[in-house]
Scaffold this active site. Sequence first.
Site, PDB file in Angstrom:
ATOM      1  N   SER A 238       0.833  -1.194   0.000  1.00 29.21           N
ATOM      2  CA  SER A 238       0.000   0.000   0.000  1.00 29.21           C
ATOM      3  C   SER A 238       0.875   1.254   0.000  1.00 29.21           C
ATOM      4  O   SER A 238       1.607   1.495  -0.950  1.00 29.21           O
ATOM      5  CB  SER A 238      -0.973  -0.030   1.191  1.00 29.21           C
ATOM      6  OG  SER A 238      -1.961   0.967   1.032  1.00 29.21           O
TER       7      SER A 238
ATOM      8  N   GLU B 258      -2.724  -1.975  -8.132  1.00 35.89           N
ATOM      9  CA  GLU B 258      -3.813  -2.341  -7.215  1.00 35.89           C
ATOM     10  C   GLU B 258      -4.107  -1.146  -6.327  1.00 35.89           C
ATOM     11  O   GLU B 258      -3.308  -0.217  -6.232  1.00 35.89           O
ATOM     12  CB  GLU B 258      -3.419  -3.566  -6.387  1.00 35.89           C
ATOM     13  CG  GLU B 258      -2.346  -3.339  -5.345  1.00 35.89           C
ATOM     14  CD  GLU B 258      -2.853  -2.744  -4.033  1.00 35.89           C
ATOM     15  OE1 GLU B 258      -3.981  -3.061  -3.600  1.00 35.89           O
ATOM     16  OE2 GLU B 258      -2.105  -1.946  -3.435  1.00 35.89           O
TER      17      GLU B 258
ATOM     18  N   HIS C   7      -4.924  -4.899  -1.640  1.00 39.86           N
ATOM     19  CA  HIS C   7      -6.095  -4.661  -0.795  1.00 39.86           C
ATOM     20  C   HIS C   7      -7.175  -5.692  -1.113  1.00 39.86           C
ATOM     21  O   HIS C   7      -8.155  -5.415  -1.804  1.00 39.86           O
ATOM     22  CB  HIS C   7      -6.621  -3.243  -1.001  1.00 39.86           C
ATOM     23  CG  HIS C   7      -5.715  -2.190  -0.453  1.00 39.86           C
ATOM     24  ND1 HIS C   7      -4.662  -1.652  -1.170  1.00 39.86           N
ATOM     25  CD2 HIS C   7      -5.686  -1.584   0.760  1.00 39.86           C
ATOM     26  CE1 HIS C   7      -4.042  -0.751  -0.429  1.00 39.86           C
ATOM     27  NE2 HIS C   7      -4.631  -0.690   0.741  1.00 39.86           N
TER      28      HIS C   7
END
Length: 297
Positions: free
Chosen positions: A110, A203, A268
């Site tokens: 992330s 992503e 995620h």
Amino acid sequence: MKIRPKHLNKGDTVGIIALSGPINLESLQRNISLFTDMGLHYKLGKTIELNEHDFEETDEAWVHDLHQMIEDPEVKGIFCATDRYGAAKIADKIDYSLLTEHPKIFWGFSDITFLHIAIQQYSNVVTFHGPSLSKELDEQSKKMFYQLFSPFEIYYDETISPLESLIPGSVRGEFIGGNLRRIVDTLGTKFEIDTRDKILLIEDEELSIEEIDRMFNHLRLAGKLKGACGFVIGRLGNGDVEENALSLIKEYLLPYKKPTVARFNIGHSTPNIGIPLGVDVILDADEKLLRFLPGVE
């Protein structure tokens, strides 16, 4: 060729730090047993103890924690406990030569995408895109940590999750990327992602179609879509959001005729399949297969 860090052995020590926002200690305690279950010892960095106010006050503590873990001869791997925000603020303060001299496992995802890109460019070391310790981990996600104990190839096909081929073909290349927002954040900086002849992972958490459209157009204008040789699309939302997102992404990528496969549970998602970045992979959009060379030696 990127430098592959040495694999872990039972009895090794790993370091746990927070470079991307403060951690909820209860969440950490739920997951930290993973390391003892794997036969590892662990050291907690000082950033684990920082609260919300501390994170707003100092970047030096983050850098010091990272440098200390890299230089500590006992620490064989570094795991990012959080994935919220702020990692990019220390990117220009890191001594990347330290990691080149002491290549170690570096794991996170992330917000940590910015550091993955920076480390691969300036340290030339393979890193690992995998779940942080602030998330609840399912059994399949936990199993992916065991790739760190032995150099073996990873095969991601439809036995792991249903996949969708958007553009046919097969290609081999270095695997890079991660979180869409953080990839775009690198543009115009000294850490700008280099996608030339590489397979790009994209992503993110659930985004609006307008956000996805804006960021893909930014990547298009920057030449990052044209330069890549293939695309791996992780989860970008649920239900209609993801269906609309994939239709939009296909419109952006079709002109380049590069192999593209979507709906990977990387990032995620549950499970969040941990994989190495910086290694060569084979992406076969016809067979819907992604094959990774080992991330450790």
